[in-house]
Design an enzyme around this catalytic site. Structure first.
Site, PDB file in Angstrom:
ATOM      1  N   GLU A  47      -0.080  -3.208  -9.837  1.00 32.28           N
ATOM      2  CA  GLU A  47      -1.337  -3.108  -9.858  1.00 32.28           C
ATOM      3  C   GLU A  47      -1.758  -3.916 -11.168  1.00 32.28           C
ATOM      4  O   GLU A  47      -2.696  -3.416 -11.863  1.00 32.28           O
ATOM      5  CB  GLU A  47      -1.912  -1.976  -9.572  1.00 32.28           C
ATOM      6  CG  GLU A  47      -1.652  -1.575  -8.106  1.00 32.28           C
ATOM      7  CD  GLU A  47      -2.312  -0.178  -7.880  1.00 32.28           C
ATOM      8  OE1 GLU A  47      -3.488   0.211  -7.734  1.00 32.28           O
ATOM      9  OE2 GLU A  47      -1.162   1.111  -7.990  1.00 32.28           O
ATOM     10  N   SER A  78      -4.279   1.059  -4.590  1.00 27.56           N
ATOM     11  CA  SER A  78      -4.828  -0.380  -4.276  1.00 27.56           C
ATOM     12  C   SER A  78      -4.289  -0.790  -3.111  1.00 27.56           C
ATOM     13  O   SER A  78      -4.415  -2.139  -2.939  1.00 27.56           O
ATOM     14  CB  SER A  78      -4.720  -1.276  -5.571  1.00 27.56           C
ATOM     15  OG  SER A  78      -5.443  -0.715  -6.464  1.00 27.56           O
ATOM     16  N   ASP A  99     -11.866   9.801  -0.725  1.00 26.99           N
ATOM     17  CA  ASP A  99     -11.939   8.838   0.419  1.00 26.99           C
ATOM     18  C   ASP A  99     -11.656   9.752   1.766  1.00 26.99           C
ATOM     19  O   ASP A  99     -10.604  10.345   1.658  1.00 26.99           O
ATOM     20  CB  ASP A  99     -10.736   7.663   0.308  1.00 26.99           C
ATOM     21  CG  ASP A  99     -10.653   6.822  -0.910  1.00 26.99           C
ATOM     22  OD1 ASP A  99     -11.856   6.984  -1.837  1.00 26.99           O
ATOM     23  OD2 ASP A  99      -9.890   6.231  -1.264  1.00 26.99           O
ATOM     24  N   SER A 125     -15.806  -2.966  -7.055  1.00 28.16           N
ATOM     25  CA  SER A 125     -15.102  -1.768  -6.926  1.00 28.16           C
ATOM     26  C   SER A 125     -16.289  -0.538  -6.414  1.00 28.16           C
ATOM     27  O   SER A 125     -17.339  -0.750  -7.002  1.00 28.16           O
ATOM     28  CB  SER A 125     -14.552  -1.067  -8.300  1.00 28.16           C
ATOM     29  OG  SER A 125     -13.825  -1.794  -8.682  1.00 28.16           O
TER      30      SER A 125
END
Length: 362
Positions: free
Chosen positions: A18, A188, A298, A323
């Site tokens: 990332e 990600s 999440d 984001s």
């Protein structure tokens, strides 16, 4: 005369998959700082793991490419000398701001380095970072906290090489198709695949094992994806929820960072009672990981019955223009600059409280 500005060490780049995401995040943060309050020293970690230290900045840079510090003031030794300056009696930095996603960035390793340097730093500590990065450990902590989750299997590369046939049969029986395959220690959506049959499942596991030694396989649920930002230390607060409507079959790397086509519904179109339950679950997940500073939780909200599942917590959420974390706080009434101020204040508060503790000499 008292020092007028705080000197912030912005640490970004890194050896993980990332790396580019980290550069985008660092550029967005660098351009959002109030330079009347802060001055910045850049610490760029290359893909090979070398450190480069930049000069003192009192204004943003013009491009992301400049963050690679081709004309750095020093290599790894100079960078680490500055980082550990407090131990040498030559402290330059007031606080460190890590923006390192993935392995060696949000997994507790860099946080351990900051602890050894006796420096305050933004975000989660060693324990929460490590637990938040390892999805298998995270799921165990969520289970202990009573948070509902989708069914999953968790195994390592050795188990896969020795018992792949048995593992596949177990996953087919307990999870069924389609299912999602993920590296246990990556974020990600890197290395994630959706498998709809045995051949795809086996290929997906092999792909995930290119990024980590452990793999998570989860059952598929037809669900809405809802996220909540959390901010605080011992008394965290939760933002309004936001919903992701992905531009692809699922919220993969391209949908998050490159195509800009995924839709974010902020606030999420949820009943007030459901939104409150999700926000409370986000705080519960934050506490389950012993979180501090920031996180983004999440969730899945199953379409058939509205059942809420915790998916994961990200202890170092992105700050790119796409984001969710800062966008949720903006909708909650906290601006980008105010959010950065609060994150730094939380880092200093946590450091001061820990510094007041008495450690016995062994």
């Amino acid at each position: 005369m008292a020092k007028q500005k705080l000197t912030v060490g912005l640490v970004y780049g890194g050896k993980s998959g990332e790396h580019e995401v980290s550069l985008q995040t660092a550029y967005a943060v660098l351009n959002a700082f109030d330079y009347e309050k802060y001055e910045i020293i850049l610490f760029y970690i290359t893909k090979a793991g070398d450190w480069r230290r930049g000069s003192l900045l009192d204004a943003p840079l013009a491009s992301v490419e400049q963050l690679k510090l081709e004309r750095a003031e020093g290599g790894t030794k100079a960078a680490l000398d500055t980082l550990f300056g407090k131990l040498y009696g030559e402290q330059t930095l007031d606080v460190l701001f890590p923006l390192l996603h993935g392995t060696f960035g949000e997994d507790g390793t860099i946080q351990g380095l900051f602890e050894m340097a006796d420096m305050p730093y933004v975000g989660a500590g060693v324990l929460a970072s490590a637990a938040g990065m390892d999805k298998g450990v995270m799921k165990k902590l969520f289970e202990h906290a009573g948070l509902p989750q989708v069914k999953y299997c968790y195994f390592n590369s050795t188990q896969w090489s020795q018992t792949s046939h048995d593992l596949v049969r177990k996953m087919e029986t307990e999870l069924g198709y389609p299912c999602f395959v993920k590296p246990a220690n990556l974020g990600s959506s890197v290395g994630i695949s959706k498998a709809t049959n045995r051949e795809e499942l086996e290929k997906a596991v092999e792909l995930a094992l290119q990024f980590d030694l452990k793999v998570i396989v989860e059952e598929y649920v037809d669900a809405r994806e809802v996220e909540v930002s959390v901010l605080g230390n011992d008394e965290p607060i939760a933002s309004v929820p936001g919903e992701i409507v992905s531009s692809s079959d699922y919220y993969d790397y391209a949908a998050k960072y490159t195509d800009g086509q995924s839709e974010m519904l902020i606030p999420a179109p949820l009943d007030e009672e459901v939104a409150d339950r999700i926000r409370e679950a986000a705080l519960q997940a934050f506490r389950a990981l012993e979180g501090c500073g920031i996180s983004r939780a999440d969730f899945f909200v199953r379409r058939s019955d509205g059942h809420i599942f915790i998916n994961e917590v990200n202890t170092m959420p992105g700050f790119t223009p796409f984001s969710m974390y800062p966008l949720l706080w903006r909708e909650t009434g906290v601006s980008y600059q105010s959010l950065l101020d609060r994150m730094i204040a939380l880092a200093l508060e946590r450091y001061e409280r820990r510094s007041a503790l008495h450690y016995e000499n062994s």
